[in-house]
Scaffold this motif. Structure first.
Motif, mmCIF file in Angstrom:
data_model
loop_
_atom_site.group_PDB
_atom_site.id
_atom_site.type_symbol
_atom_site.label_atom_id
_atom_site.label_comp_id
_atom_site.label_asym_id
_atom_site.label_seq_id
_atom_site.Cartn_x
_atom_site.Cartn_y
_atom_site.Cartn_z
ATOM 1 N N ILE A 169 34.912 -4.962 15.628
ATOM 2 C CA ILE A 169 35.652 -3.706 15.472
ATOM 3 C C ILE A 169 34.945 -2.802 14.466
ATOM 4 O O ILE A 169 34.846 -1.588 14.669
ATOM 5 C CB ILE A 169 37.115 -3.971 15.091
ATOM 6 C CG1 ILE A 169 37.824 -4.630 16.277
ATOM 7 C CG2 ILE A 169 37.820 -2.684 14.669
ATOM 8 C CD1 ILE A 169 39.249 -5.027 16.033
ATOM 9 N N ARG A 170 34.426 -3.369 13.393
ATOM 10 C CA ARG A 170 33.677 -2.576 12.418
ATOM 11 C C ARG A 170 32.423 -1.977 13.049
ATOM 12 O O ARG A 170 32.089 -0.817 12.803
ATOM 13 C CB ARG A 170 33.320 -3.431 11.207
ATOM 14 C CG ARG A 170 34.539 -3.728 10.344
ATOM 15 C CD ARG A 170 34.259 -4.643 9.175
ATOM 16 N NE ARG A 170 33.026 -4.328 8.498
ATOM 17 C CZ ARG A 170 32.304 -5.213 7.816
ATOM 18 N NH1 ARG A 170 32.689 -6.467 7.733
ATOM 19 N NH2 ARG A 170 31.203 -4.853 7.216
ATOM 20 N N ALA A 171 31.739 -2.737 13.888
ATOM 21 C CA ALA A 171 30.535 -2.231 14.561
ATOM 22 C C ALA A 171 30.887 -1.094 15.515
ATOM 23 O O ALA A 171 30.161 -0.094 15.599
ATOM 24 C CB ALA A 171 29.835 -3.356 15.308
ATOM 25 N N ALA A 172 31.999 -1.230 16.224
ATOM 26 C CA ALA A 172 32.431 -0.169 17.146
ATOM 27 C C ALA A 172 32.779 1.101 16.377
ATOM 28 O O ALA A 172 32.443 2.212 16.804
ATOM 29 C CB ALA A 172 33.621 -0.648 17.967
ATOM 30 N N ARG A 173 33.449 0.950 15.238
ATOM 31 C CA ARG A 173 33.817 2.113 14.423
ATOM 32 C C ARG A 173 32.567 2.787 13.865
ATOM 33 O O ARG A 173 32.444 4.006 13.857
ATOM 34 C CB ARG A 173 34.754 1.690 13.289
ATOM 35 C CG ARG A 173 35.239 2.814 12.450
ATOM 36 C CD ARG A 173 36.134 3.730 13.272
ATOM 37 N NE ARG A 173 36.333 4.968 12.558
ATOM 38 C CZ ARG A 173 36.494 6.142 13.139
ATOM 39 N NH1 ARG A 173 36.540 6.226 14.425
ATOM 40 N NH2 ARG A 173 36.645 7.218 12.426
ATOM 41 N N ARG A 174 31.630 1.977 13.397
ATOM 42 C CA ARG A 174 30.363 2.509 12.871
ATOM 43 C C ARG A 174 29.635 3.303 13.954
ATOM 44 O O ARG A 174 29.136 4.403 13.710
ATOM 45 C CB ARG A 174 29.484 1.368 12.363
ATOM 46 C CG ARG A 174 28.183 1.814 11.760
ATOM 47 C CD ARG A 174 27.398 0.608 11.219
ATOM 48 N NE ARG A 174 26.247 1.018 10.470
ATOM 49 C CZ ARG A 174 25.027 1.211 10.980
ATOM 50 N NH1 ARG A 174 24.821 1.022 12.266
ATOM 51 N NH2 ARG A 174 24.028 1.590 10.223
#
Length: 58
Positions: free
Chosen positions: A39-44
């Motif tokens: 999820i952090r990678a998608a947000r980034r």
């Protein structure tokens, strides 16, 4: 539109801060771990895409 040096920072500060400061509350409400690597990678990726579109349009 003239792109200033601070424009990309201003464009990313709110979305980044909002998601970090509210991740525990939203994780609880939505039943998802918003601190997970996926999820952090998608947000980034979404923030990078937003900045690139902003800069390219200027």
């Amino acid at each position: 539109m003239k792109l200033t040096k601070t424009a990309p920072l201003a464009a990313t500060a709110a979305p980044s801060f909002y998601n970090v400061s509210n991740r525990h509350t939203f994780s609880f409400i939505f039943g998802r771990d918003l601190a997970s690597p996926d999820i952090r990678a998608a947000r980034r990726s979404a923030v990078i895409d937003m900045v690139l579109r902003y800069v390219r349009a200027a």
